[in-house]
Enzyme design. Structure first.
Site, PDB file in Angstrom:
ATOM      1  N   LYS A  22      37.868  50.412  21.741  1.00 53.06           N
ATOM      2  CA  LYS A  22      38.161  49.285  22.643  1.00 53.06           C
ATOM      3  C   LYS A  22      36.945  48.995  23.526  1.00 53.06           C
ATOM      4  O   LYS A  22      36.537  47.848  23.673  1.00 53.06           O
ATOM      5  CB  LYS A  22      39.347  49.654  23.527  1.00 53.06           C
ATOM      6  CG  LYS A  22      39.537  48.758  24.745  1.00 53.06           C
ATOM      7  CD  LYS A  22      40.750  49.125  25.582  1.00 53.06           C
ATOM      8  CE  LYS A  22      40.497  50.204  26.577  1.00 53.06           C
ATOM      9  NZ  LYS A  22      39.803  49.794  27.814  1.00 53.06           N
ATOM     10  N   ASN A  23      36.337  50.059  24.065  1.00 55.04           N
ATOM     11  CA  ASN A  23      35.267  49.862  25.052  1.00 55.04           C
ATOM     12  C   ASN A  23      33.921  49.527  24.431  1.00 55.04           C
ATOM     13  O   ASN A  23      32.952  49.289  25.144  1.00 55.04           O
ATOM     14  CB  ASN A  23      35.171  51.081  25.972  1.00 55.04           C
ATOM     15  CG  ASN A  23      36.388  51.176  26.887  1.00 55.04           C
ATOM     16  OD1 ASN A  23      37.201  50.250  26.951  1.00 55.04           O
ATOM     17  ND2 ASN A  23      36.541  52.289  27.563  1.00 55.04           N
ATOM     18  N   CYS A 125      41.594  47.845  40.837  1.00 56.86           N
ATOM     19  CA  CYS A 125      42.682  48.144  39.899  1.00 56.86           C
ATOM     20  C   CYS A 125      43.261  49.481  40.356  1.00 56.86           C
ATOM     21  O   CYS A 125      42.865  50.041  41.367  1.00 56.86           O
ATOM     22  CB  CYS A 125      42.151  48.226  38.467  1.00 56.86           C
ATOM     23  SG  CYS A 125      41.231  49.722  38.172  1.00 56.86           S
ATOM     24  N   ARG A 130      36.449  49.500  42.302  1.00 54.18           N
ATOM     25  CA  ARG A 130      35.646  49.031  41.145  1.00 54.18           C
ATOM     26  C   ARG A 130      34.832  47.780  41.476  1.00 54.18           C
ATOM     27  O   ARG A 130      35.032  46.695  40.945  1.00 54.18           O
ATOM     28  CB  ARG A 130      36.571  48.826  39.956  1.00 54.18           C
ATOM     29  CG  ARG A 130      37.275  50.134  39.610  1.00 54.18           C
ATOM     30  CD  ARG A 130      38.031  50.102  38.343  1.00 54.18           C
ATOM     31  NE  ARG A 130      37.155  50.106  37.178  1.00 54.18           N
ATOM     32  CZ  ARG A 130      37.650  50.023  35.941  1.00 54.18           C
ATOM     33  NH1 ARG A 130      38.935  49.906  35.750  1.00 54.18           N
ATOM     34  NH2 ARG A 130      36.827  50.015  34.909  1.00 54.18           N
ATOM     35  N   ASP A 315      37.624  59.109  31.032  1.00 52.84           N
ATOM     36  CA  ASP A 315      38.771  58.531  30.320  1.00 52.84           C
ATOM     37  C   ASP A 315      39.593  59.587  29.585  1.00 52.84           C
ATOM     38  O   ASP A 315      40.636  59.267  29.015  1.00 52.84           O
ATOM     39  CB  ASP A 315      38.303  57.469  29.312  1.00 52.84           C
ATOM     40  CG  ASP A 315      37.743  56.254  30.018  1.00 52.84           C
ATOM     41  OD1 ASP A 315      37.092  55.425  29.360  1.00 52.84           O
ATOM     42  OD2 ASP A 315      37.931  56.152  31.241  1.00 52.84           O
ATOM     43  N   ARG A 407      47.491  48.379  26.206  1.00 56.21           N
ATOM     44  CA  ARG A 407      46.140  47.843  26.423  1.00 56.21           C
ATOM     45  C   ARG A 407      45.097  48.648  25.666  1.00 56.21           C
ATOM     46  O   ARG A 407      44.027  48.154  25.349  1.00 56.21           O
ATOM     47  CB  ARG A 407      45.795  47.863  27.918  1.00 56.21           C
ATOM     48  CG  ARG A 407      46.652  46.964  28.753  1.00 56.21           C
ATOM     49  CD  ARG A 407      46.111  46.866  30.157  1.00 56.21           C
ATOM     50  NE  ARG A 407      44.680  46.538  30.129  1.00 56.21           N
ATOM     51  CZ  ARG A 407      43.951  46.412  31.236  1.00 56.21           C
ATOM     52  NH1 ARG A 407      44.497  46.605  32.416  1.00 56.21           N
ATOM     53  NH2 ARG A 407      42.673  46.100  31.171  1.00 56.21           N
TER      54      ARG A 407
HETATM   55  C1  EPZ Z   1      33.869  51.424  31.731  1.00 60.68           C
HETATM   56  O1  EPZ Z   1      34.327  50.813  32.908  1.00 60.68           O
HETATM   57  C2  EPZ Z   1      35.098  51.638  30.853  1.00 60.68           C
HETATM   58  N1  EPZ Z   1      35.697  50.343  30.544  1.00 60.68           N
HETATM   59  C3  EPZ Z   1      36.105  52.526  31.583  1.00 60.68           C
HETATM   60  O2  EPZ Z   1      37.198  52.754  30.694  1.00 60.68           O
HETATM   61  C4  EPZ Z   1      35.426  53.870  31.885  1.00 60.68           C
HETATM   62  O3  EPZ Z   1      36.328  54.674  32.606  1.00 60.68           O
HETATM   63  C5  EPZ Z   1      34.161  53.618  32.709  1.00 60.68           C
HETATM   64  O4  EPZ Z   1      33.283  52.714  32.007  1.00 60.68           O
HETATM   65  C6  EPZ Z   1      33.398  54.913  32.966  1.00 60.68           C
HETATM   66  O5  EPZ Z   1      33.056  55.510  31.758  1.00 60.68           O
HETATM   67  C7  EPZ Z   1      35.137  49.577  29.579  1.00 60.68           C
HETATM   68  O6  EPZ Z   1      34.141  49.933  28.984  1.00 60.68           O
HETATM   69  C8  EPZ Z   1      35.813  48.267  29.298  1.00 60.68           C
HETATM   70  P1  EPZ Z   1      31.456  51.859  35.468  1.00 60.68           P
HETATM   71  P2  EPZ Z   1      33.239  50.227  33.983  1.00 60.68           P
HETATM   72  O7  EPZ Z   1      30.803  50.574  35.840  1.00 60.68           O
HETATM   73  O8  EPZ Z   1      32.078  49.686  33.259  1.00 60.68           O
HETATM   74  C9  EPZ Z   1      31.297  52.221  40.177  1.00 60.68           C
HETATM   75  C10 EPZ Z   1      39.445  52.853  30.050  1.00 60.68           C
HETATM   76  O9  EPZ Z   1      40.350  53.623  30.397  1.00 60.68           O
HETATM   77  N2  EPZ Z   1      30.636  50.896  40.135  1.00 60.68           N
HETATM   78  O10 EPZ Z   1      30.694  52.831  34.614  1.00 60.68           O
HETATM   79  O11 EPZ Z   1      33.979  49.331  34.906  1.00 60.68           O
HETATM   80  C11 EPZ Z   1      32.749  52.154  39.719  1.00 60.68           C
HETATM   81  O12 EPZ Z   1      33.589  51.789  40.806  1.00 60.68           O
HETATM   82  C12 EPZ Z   1      38.500  52.282  31.081  1.00 60.68           C
HETATM   83  O13 EPZ Z   1      39.207  52.522  28.864  1.00 60.68           O
HETATM   84  C13 EPZ Z   1      30.108  50.386  41.306  1.00 60.68           C
HETATM   85  O14 EPZ Z   1      30.185  51.002  42.365  1.00 60.68           O
HETATM   86  O15 EPZ Z   1      32.836  51.552  34.748  1.00 60.68           O
HETATM   87  C14 EPZ Z   1      33.004  53.566  39.255  1.00 60.68           C
HETATM   88  O16 EPZ Z   1      33.302  54.378  40.355  1.00 60.68           O
HETATM   89  C15 EPZ Z   1      38.900  52.672  32.497  1.00 60.68           C
HETATM   90  N3  EPZ Z   1      29.500  49.159  41.268  1.00 60.68           N
HETATM   91  C16 EPZ Z   1      31.646  53.987  38.669  1.00 60.68           C
HETATM   92  O17 EPZ Z   1      30.677  53.071  39.218  1.00 60.68           O
HETATM   93  C17 EPZ Z   1      29.377  48.444  40.115  1.00 60.68           C
HETATM   94  O18 EPZ Z   1      28.796  47.340  40.144  1.00 60.68           O
HETATM   95  C18 EPZ Z   1      31.567  53.876  37.141  1.00 60.68           C
HETATM   96  O19 EPZ Z   1      31.976  52.573  36.802  1.00 60.68           O
HETATM   97  C19 EPZ Z   1      29.939  48.981  38.937  1.00 60.68           C
HETATM   98  C20 EPZ Z   1      30.550  50.212  38.965  1.00 60.68           C
END
Ligand code: EPZ
Length: 429
Positions: A22-23, A125, A130, A315, A407
């Site tokens: 999915k990701n 969320c 996020r 995850d 989802r």
């Molecule tokens: C991706 O989300 C995945 N989703 C998530 O999977 C996964 O948990 C996550 O990466 C971490 O591996 C998809 O790929 C669609 P991040 P993403 O940006 O990109 C902070 C699932 O269950 N952050 O790596 O949104 C954020 O709040 C989902 O399949 C900022 O602060 O994750 C988090 O604490 C859930 N500012 C950390 O970084 C930003 O601009 C990592 O988030 C972006 C992120």
């Protein structure tokens, strides 16, 4: 709302085919906006999130045709043909973005190809606030003007994006993907430092290269992109879902079963496999997949720290917590990525688990057995951890709000019942 009913205590035995990730699929679909030619994606999973992205891209004007039926009536991943030839509008509306945060991934492609984008701020969320500051600061580094108004991101680059040097202060999968796509059509060279190394990021990079992008350092934390004038269409197959793989590996372990997972690799799951092996689960590489089994002895508690790839994936945290709840001894699970990803804890405790949360860490003391109970799903991975616990628990478990599951897990009940689980979906009237 549908519910899932599980009568636990049966070891699972059999084979499960792993679907496309999915990701990886979601950013690959967004990449279709980078060219006026057709991007043919295959092995996509049949998931609500994929349908939401289809809806968003169609709303933007992408022509999409899909097929997912194998010639012999079997089941293969969905195939999508996406063609972003005429994209009159550049707005991703709140109604769609609020349903799926990954909608933010259309931002980079729209700005880099069309010089403008209006994307709703995704909002928080269940697992955390996020923010998207890393996405926006990165685009500013490439010369985009960013304004936030009325809940929307208004990004413009009337003369196109310019290459630049982006140092991510913390690892972000989505920000890396957004900026990687944006940089492909920027003028000059872009370097992404402290980039995410998740396999899904590499999958996106490989697809972009197939579309004519010039990217080096794929798989590392330093990506260098030489901007090109345009990208062309391509055919691309999505990698297997490593989180689905890990989830069903836990299903084998928590029920004392023996399952062959087909269509996945060991290489992308080393941190998760290491935890399973240290807890007493046998994981063997087999042709086109892996065999996961635990037929004797109790599991041992193992400490877990979630980290960016190649560390233990966040995850998989909820799923491993369900497993550790049934192990002998204690386990400390620390969630370093998201600030609120322990919502499965109170539900697992209602099944008799002994878990105490202290800030970013949870202390899990294994109990002899869990008892089935009515439970409430809260987010995608928490939901599946409740199903896993139900598979091991004595008695009946009823999980509500299973739309969270839909989802990210394709035909979950089907795949588990084919391995002997007593599990069924109760459709709401
Ligand atoms: C991706 O989300 C995945 N989703 C998530 O999977 C996964 O948990 C996550 O990466 C971490 O591996 C998809 O790929 C669609 P991040 P993403 O940006 O990109 C902070 C699932 O269950 N952050 O790596 O949104 C954020 O709040 C989902 O399949 C900022 O602060 O994750 C988090 O604490 C859930 N500012 C950390 O970084 C930003 O601009 C990592 O988030 C972006 C992120």
């Amino acid at each position: 709302m549908d519910q899932i009913r599980i009568r636990g205590g049966k070891p699972l035995n059999g084979t499960i085919n792993i679907g496309g990730a999915k990701n990886a699929a979601l950013p690959l679909m967004a990449a279709s906006l980078m060219t006026a030619e057709t991007l043919n994606l295959s092995n996509l999973p049949h998931l609500v999130d994929i349908s939401t992205m289809v809806h968003l891209l169609a709303e933007l004007g992408v022509e999409i045709s899909m097929d997912g039926n194998a010639p012999n009536g079997g089941h293969i991943g969905r195939a999508l043909n996406l063609r972003a030839e005429n994209i009159p509008g550049h707005t991703a509306p709140y109604d769609l973005v609020r349903r799926m945060r990954a909608s933010i991934l259309v931002l980079g492609p729209l700005v880099s190809r069309f010089g403008e984008a209006r994307v709703s701020l995704p909002g928080g969320c269940a697992i955390g606030t996020r923010p998207v500051d890393l996405h926006l600061n990165g685009l500013r580094e490439l010369g985009a003007e960013i304004e936030l108004a009325e809940g929307y991101i208004q990004a413009t680059a009337p003369n196109g994006l310019q290459g630049g040097k982006i140092i991510f202060p913390s690892v972000s999968v989505g920000a890396t993907e957004n900026l990687l796509m944006a940089a492909c059509l920027a003028k000059g060279e872009t370097t992404l430092l402290n980039a995410a190394r998740e396999p899904e990021v590499a999958d996106l990079a490989h697809c972009l290269v197939a579309m004519g992008a010039d990217i080096s350092g794929i798989g590392s934390d330093t990506l260098t992109i030489q901007g090109v004038d345009s990208l062309h269409g391509a055919d691309y197959q999505v990698i297997p879902d490593r989180i689905e793989t890990g989830t069903y590996a836990v299903a084998a372990a928590i029920t004392g079963g023996d399952i062959i997972l087909k269509g996945c690799g060991i290489a992308q799951n080393t941190a998760m496999i290491d935890v399973l092996r240290r807890s007493g689960v046998t994981v063997d590489e087999v042709e086109d997949g892996m065999r996961v089994h635990r037929t004797t002895g109790a599991l041992k508690g193992v400490d877990i720290l979630t980290e960016p790839y190649p560390g233990f994936p966040t995850d998989m945290q909820a799923q491993l917590m369900a497993l550790m709840a049934t192990a002998e001894g204690a386990s400390m699970i620390t969630e370093s990525i998201f600030e609120n990803r322990f919502m499965h804890v109170p539900e697992l405790c209602r099944m008799g688990a002994d878990i105490n949360v202290h800030g970013a860490s949870a202390i899990v003391r294994g109990v002899g057995h869990l008892s089935g109970a009515p439970l409430m799903a809260t987010d995608l991975r928490a939901s599946v951890s409740l199903v896993l616990a139900g598979l091991a628990a004595e008695g009946e478990t009823l999980v509500s709000r299973v739309y969270h599951l839909d989802r990210g897990y394709e035909r979950l009940e089907e795949k588990l019942s084919a391995c002997g689980a007593d599990i069924e979906r109760i459709e709401s009237k």
